[in-house]
Structure formats: structure tokens, C-alpha cells
Design a protein around this motif. Structure first.
Motif, PDB file in Angstrom:
ATOM      1  N   ARG A  97      -9.902  -2.206   0.183  1.00  0.00           N
ATOM      2  CA  ARG A  97      -9.261  -3.354   0.871  1.00  0.00           C
ATOM      3  C   ARG A  97     -10.209  -4.505   1.026  1.00  0.00           C
ATOM      4  O   ARG A  97     -11.280  -4.530   1.353  1.00  0.00           O
ATOM      5  CB  ARG A  97      -8.755  -2.946   2.239  1.00  0.00           C
ATOM      6  CG  ARG A  97      -7.374  -2.321   2.166  1.00  0.00           C
ATOM      7  CD  ARG A  97      -6.876  -2.081   3.598  1.00  0.00           C
ATOM      8  NE  ARG A  97      -5.666  -1.291   3.569  1.00  0.00           N
ATOM      9  CZ  ARG A  97      -4.448  -1.793   3.822  1.00  0.00           C
ATOM     10  NH1 ARG A  97      -4.306  -3.055   4.116  1.00  0.00           N
ATOM     11  NH2 ARG A  97      -3.396  -1.028   3.798  1.00  0.00           N
ATOM     12  N   MET A 102       0.829  -1.196   0.000  1.00  0.00           N
ATOM     13  CA  MET A 102       0.000   0.000   0.000  1.00  0.00           C
ATOM     14  C   MET A 102       0.872   1.257   0.000  1.00  0.00           C
ATOM     15  O   MET A 102       0.600   2.213  -0.713  1.00  0.00           O
ATOM     16  CB  MET A 102      -0.956   0.005   1.194  1.00  0.00           C
ATOM     17  CG  MET A 102      -1.932   1.162   1.184  1.00  0.00           C
ATOM     18  SD  MET A 102      -3.139   1.092  -0.169  1.00  0.00           S
ATOM     19  CE  MET A 102      -4.303  -0.108   0.489  1.00  0.00           C
ATOM     20  N   GLU A 103       1.935   1.223   0.773  1.00  0.00           N
ATOM     21  CA  GLU A 103       2.861   2.366   0.809  1.00  0.00           C
ATOM     22  C   GLU A 103       3.553   2.550  -0.537  1.00  0.00           C
ATOM     23  O   GLU A 103       3.809   3.674  -0.957  1.00  0.00           O
ATOM     24  CB  GLU A 103       3.901   2.186   1.916  1.00  0.00           C
ATOM     25  CG  GLU A 103       3.449   2.693   3.252  1.00  0.00           C
ATOM     26  CD  GLU A 103       3.075   4.173   3.230  1.00  0.00           C
ATOM     27  OE1 GLU A 103       3.893   5.030   2.838  1.00  0.00           O
ATOM     28  OE2 GLU A 103       1.927   4.473   3.608  1.00  0.00           O
ATOM     29  N   THR A 163      -5.766   7.721  -0.161  1.00  0.00           N
ATOM     30  CA  THR A 163      -5.671   6.751   0.930  1.00  0.00           C
ATOM     31  C   THR A 163      -7.057   6.258   1.337  1.00  0.00           C
ATOM     32  O   THR A 163      -7.266   5.051   1.521  1.00  0.00           O
ATOM     33  CB  THR A 163      -4.939   7.379   2.144  1.00  0.00           C
ATOM     34  OG1 THR A 163      -3.631   7.802   1.717  1.00  0.00           O
ATOM     35  CG2 THR A 163      -4.811   6.391   3.280  1.00  0.00           C
ATOM     36  N   LEU A 196       1.008   4.356  -2.645  1.00  0.00           N
ATOM     37  CA  LEU A 196       0.818   5.745  -2.209  1.00  0.00           C
ATOM     38  C   LEU A 196       2.040   6.611  -2.517  1.00  0.00           C
ATOM     39  O   LEU A 196       1.905   7.729  -3.033  1.00  0.00           O
ATOM     40  CB  LEU A 196       0.484   5.791  -0.724  1.00  0.00           C
ATOM     41  CG  LEU A 196      -0.887   5.230  -0.348  1.00  0.00           C
ATOM     42  CD1 LEU A 196      -1.024   5.106   1.165  1.00  0.00           C
ATOM     43  CD2 LEU A 196      -2.004   6.093  -0.923  1.00  0.00           C
ATOM     44  N   GLN A 197       3.211   6.103  -2.249  1.00  0.00           N
ATOM     45  CA  GLN A 197       4.415   6.896  -2.504  1.00  0.00           C
ATOM     46  C   GLN A 197       4.702   7.025  -4.005  1.00  0.00           C
ATOM     47  O   GLN A 197       5.200   8.059  -4.454  1.00  0.00           O
ATOM     48  CB  GLN A 197       5.615   6.320  -1.758  1.00  0.00           C
ATOM     49  CG  GLN A 197       5.483   6.436  -0.252  1.00  0.00           C
ATOM     50  CD  GLN A 197       5.113   7.841   0.196  1.00  0.00           C
ATOM     51  OE1 GLN A 197       5.741   8.820  -0.200  1.00  0.00           O
ATOM     52  NE2 GLN A 197       4.079   7.958   1.032  1.00  0.00           N
ATOM     53  N   LEU A 203      -8.384   3.878  -1.324  1.00  0.00           N
ATOM     54  CA  LEU A 203      -7.717   2.571  -1.306  1.00  0.00           C
ATOM     55  C   LEU A 203      -8.059   1.772  -0.061  1.00  0.00           C
ATOM     56  O   LEU A 203      -8.151   0.551  -0.123  1.00  0.00           O
ATOM     57  CB  LEU A 203      -6.208   2.757  -1.455  1.00  0.00           C
ATOM     58  CG  LEU A 203      -5.767   3.289  -2.822  1.00  0.00           C
ATOM     59  CD1 LEU A 203      -4.285   3.631  -2.818  1.00  0.00           C
ATOM     60  CD2 LEU A 203      -6.100   2.292  -3.940  1.00  0.00           C
ATOM     61  N   GLU A 204      -8.263   2.456   1.045  1.00  0.00           N
ATOM     62  CA  GLU A 204      -8.693   1.765   2.258  1.00  0.00           C
ATOM     63  C   GLU A 204     -10.061   1.124   2.040  1.00  0.00           C
ATOM     64  O   GLU A 204     -10.342   0.040   2.528  1.00  0.00           O
ATOM     65  CB  GLU A 204      -8.719   2.715   3.461  1.00  0.00           C
ATOM     66  CG  GLU A 204      -7.340   3.103   3.964  1.00  0.00           C
ATOM     67  CD  GLU A 204      -6.516   1.925   4.463  1.00  0.00           C
ATOM     68  OE1 GLU A 204      -7.106   0.943   4.959  1.00  0.00           O
ATOM     69  OE2 GLU A 204      -5.282   1.978   4.344  1.00  0.00           O
ATOM     70  N   MET A 215      -3.571  13.137  -1.386  1.00  0.00           N
ATOM     71  CA  MET A 215      -3.080  11.880  -0.825  1.00  0.00           C
ATOM     72  C   MET A 215      -4.051  11.344   0.218  1.00  0.00           C
ATOM     73  O   MET A 215      -4.237  10.131   0.322  1.00  0.00           O
ATOM     74  CB  MET A 215      -1.673  12.065  -0.247  1.00  0.00           C
ATOM     75  CG  MET A 215      -0.610  12.385  -1.306  1.00  0.00           C
ATOM     76  SD  MET A 215      -0.581  11.244  -2.724  1.00  0.00           S
ATOM     77  CE  MET A 215      -0.213   9.694  -1.919  1.00  0.00           C
ATOM     78  N   SER A 216      -4.701  12.206   0.965  1.00  0.00           N
ATOM     79  CA  SER A 216      -5.718  11.760   1.933  1.00  0.00           C
ATOM     80  C   SER A 216      -6.892  11.105   1.216  1.00  0.00           C
ATOM     81  O   SER A 216      -7.393  10.064   1.647  1.00  0.00           O
ATOM     82  CB  SER A 216      -6.222  12.935   2.773  1.00  0.00           C
ATOM     83  OG  SER A 216      -5.215  13.390   3.621  1.00  0.00           O
ATOM     84  N   SER A 266       2.328   7.215  -6.196  1.00  0.00           N
ATOM     85  CA  SER A 266       1.335   8.213  -6.613  1.00  0.00           C
ATOM     86  C   SER A 266       1.810   9.618  -6.267  1.00  0.00           C
ATOM     87  O   SER A 266       1.684  10.547  -7.072  1.00  0.00           O
ATOM     88  CB  SER A 266      -0.011   7.941  -5.937  1.00  0.00           C
ATOM     89  OG  SER A 266      -0.519   6.684  -6.341  1.00  0.00           O
ATOM     90  N   ARG A 267       2.368   9.773  -5.098  1.00  0.00           N
ATOM     91  CA  ARG A 267       2.920  11.078  -4.698  1.00  0.00           C
ATOM     92  C   ARG A 267       4.048  11.491  -5.648  1.00  0.00           C
ATOM     93  O   ARG A 267       4.131  12.643  -6.070  1.00  0.00           O
ATOM     94  CB  ARG A 267       3.426  11.028  -3.260  1.00  0.00           C
ATOM     95  CG  ARG A 267       3.983  12.359  -2.760  1.00  0.00           C
ATOM     96  CD  ARG A 267       4.542  12.238  -1.341  1.00  0.00           C
ATOM     97  NE  ARG A 267       3.521  11.996  -0.351  1.00  0.00           N
ATOM     98  CZ  ARG A 267       2.811  12.950   0.246  1.00  0.00           C
ATOM     99  NH1 ARG A 267       3.003  14.204  -0.071  1.00  0.00           N
ATOM    100  NH2 ARG A 267       1.907  12.627   1.151  1.00  0.00           N
TER     101      ARG A 267
END
Length: 193
Positions: free
Chosen positions: A193, A84-85, A186, A88-89, A189-190, A182-183, A91-92
Motif C-alpha cells: 500500500r 483490495m477486496e 493480505t 482478495l476475493q 498487499l498491505e 489468504m492471510s 484470488s480466493r
């Protein structure tokens, strides 16, 4: 023969690098092939030998930008162990790269306008969307994502990131918009899950 091929590759690289600066600084319409050739220290004949016209040169520049952005995303994502990280990273990293002055005009504005959405999306597929789909597929196979369509989620996330990049590119300070984006990602994506 090898030396000639190396010299040709070096000329192409120089032309793309110089053209990238011209397209980023002046835009497609105002960038002149004559000045690009002069600044690259090549003849106009050499420029036209490698690139039929300005549109062909711009296509090569956009492809180089897309490839560079894709590599940065992959590099940043690979620094994390958690799937997941990684997403996210990565994407950032995409958002940060997309809004850089040297990229944003070419990638977000002129790429689709000059070459059309079909060509832009094809380059995006080769350099970003493909990696996003692969990451989501791995996440699904390892149980990080629930029973979701990888294809649908990849296009949804890609569209959200592209739209967020367009929004952020218009702002002086992107830090707040980055954190909000990013929030939201997240949160999305949460839920997947």
C-alpha cells in the motif's frame, strides 16, 4: 451453411466437455481418444477433423479450464466495491477453482507437463495474469498501492497463488491452507500500500 457451423461448434463443445472428464479422471496418458469419441457420440473421424491429435485436444481442454477459472475470478471480484477486496476475493476464487477435482489435474499437473510451461503460461496470461495486472494497475492509479512495479507484483502474486494451489491440491482439507494463504496475501498487499 449456418447450421453446419453450429453443428461443428456443438461437436467441438461436446468433445471438449467429454475429454475434460476423461483427462481429469484418468490423466492425459490413460485417456483414450477412441473412448472420448464414443462417449461424445461422434466418430473418430469427426474427432480428428476438429483436433489433429490428443495433444491438440488437451490444449483445447486446458484453454477451456483456464478460461472458466478466469471468468470465475472476475465474477467473484466484481461482487465487491472495494479494490483490495476485489483482488482478495478474486484470488480466493482462483484457489478454490484451481483445486476442484475437475480442474486440478488438468490445470496444475498435466497442463504444464503435457504442453510445456511456455504454452501453460501463455494461457494463464490470457485468462488470469492479464486480469491481475489490470486490477493492480487500477489499484495503483487510485492510490491503493504505493510506488510498486505492477508487472513485478503481478508475477509475484500469480506465482504465489499458483504455488499455493499446488500445495492445496495435495491436501484432503484445504480450509486451513486457504485461510493461511489468504492471510499471507493480505499481509503482502498491505505492505504494498
Amino acid at each position: 451453411m449456418r447450421r453446419t457451423k453450429d453443428e461443428a461448434n456443438e461437436t467441438i463443445r461436446k468433445l471438449i466437455d467429454v475429454a475434460r472428464r476423461h483427462f481429469a479422471d484418468h490423466g492425459y496418458e490413460k485417456a483414450g481418444l477412441e473412448q472420448i469419441a464414443i462417449d461424445a457420440d461422434v466418430t473418430r473421424g469427426a474427432l480428428y477433423h476438429h483436433f489433429r491429435n490428443k495433444k491438440n485436444l488437451f490444449h483445447a481442454v486446458l484453454a477451456a479450464v483456464q478460461q472458466e477459472v478466469g471468468e470465475r475470478v472476475e465474477e467473484e471480484a466484481s461482487r465487491r466495491d472495494d479494490l483490495m477486496e476485489q483482488l482478495l476475493q478474486g484470488s480466493r476464487a482462483f484457489l478454490l477453482a484451481a483445486v476442484e477435482p475437475k480442474n486440478k489435474r488438468i490445470l496444475l499437473v498435466e497442463g504444464p507437463a503435457v504442453l510445456g510451461w511456455d504454452v501453460w503460461r501463455e494461457l494463464d496470461e490470457q485468462n488470469s495474469l492479464r486480469h491481475l495486472k489490470e486490477q493492480l494497475q487500477i489499484m495503483k492509479e487510485q492510490g491503493v498501492l504505493g510506488d510498486v512495479s505492477v508487472d513485478s507484483l503481478a508475477h509475484f502474486v500469480s506465482g504465489a497463488l499458483n504455488e499455493s494451489a499446488l500445495w492445496m491440491a495435495q491436501l484432503e482439507d484445504t480450509s486451513k491452507a486457504m485461510e493461511e494463504t489468504m492471510s499471507m496475501l493480505t499481509l503482502l498487499l498491505e505492505r504494498a500500500r
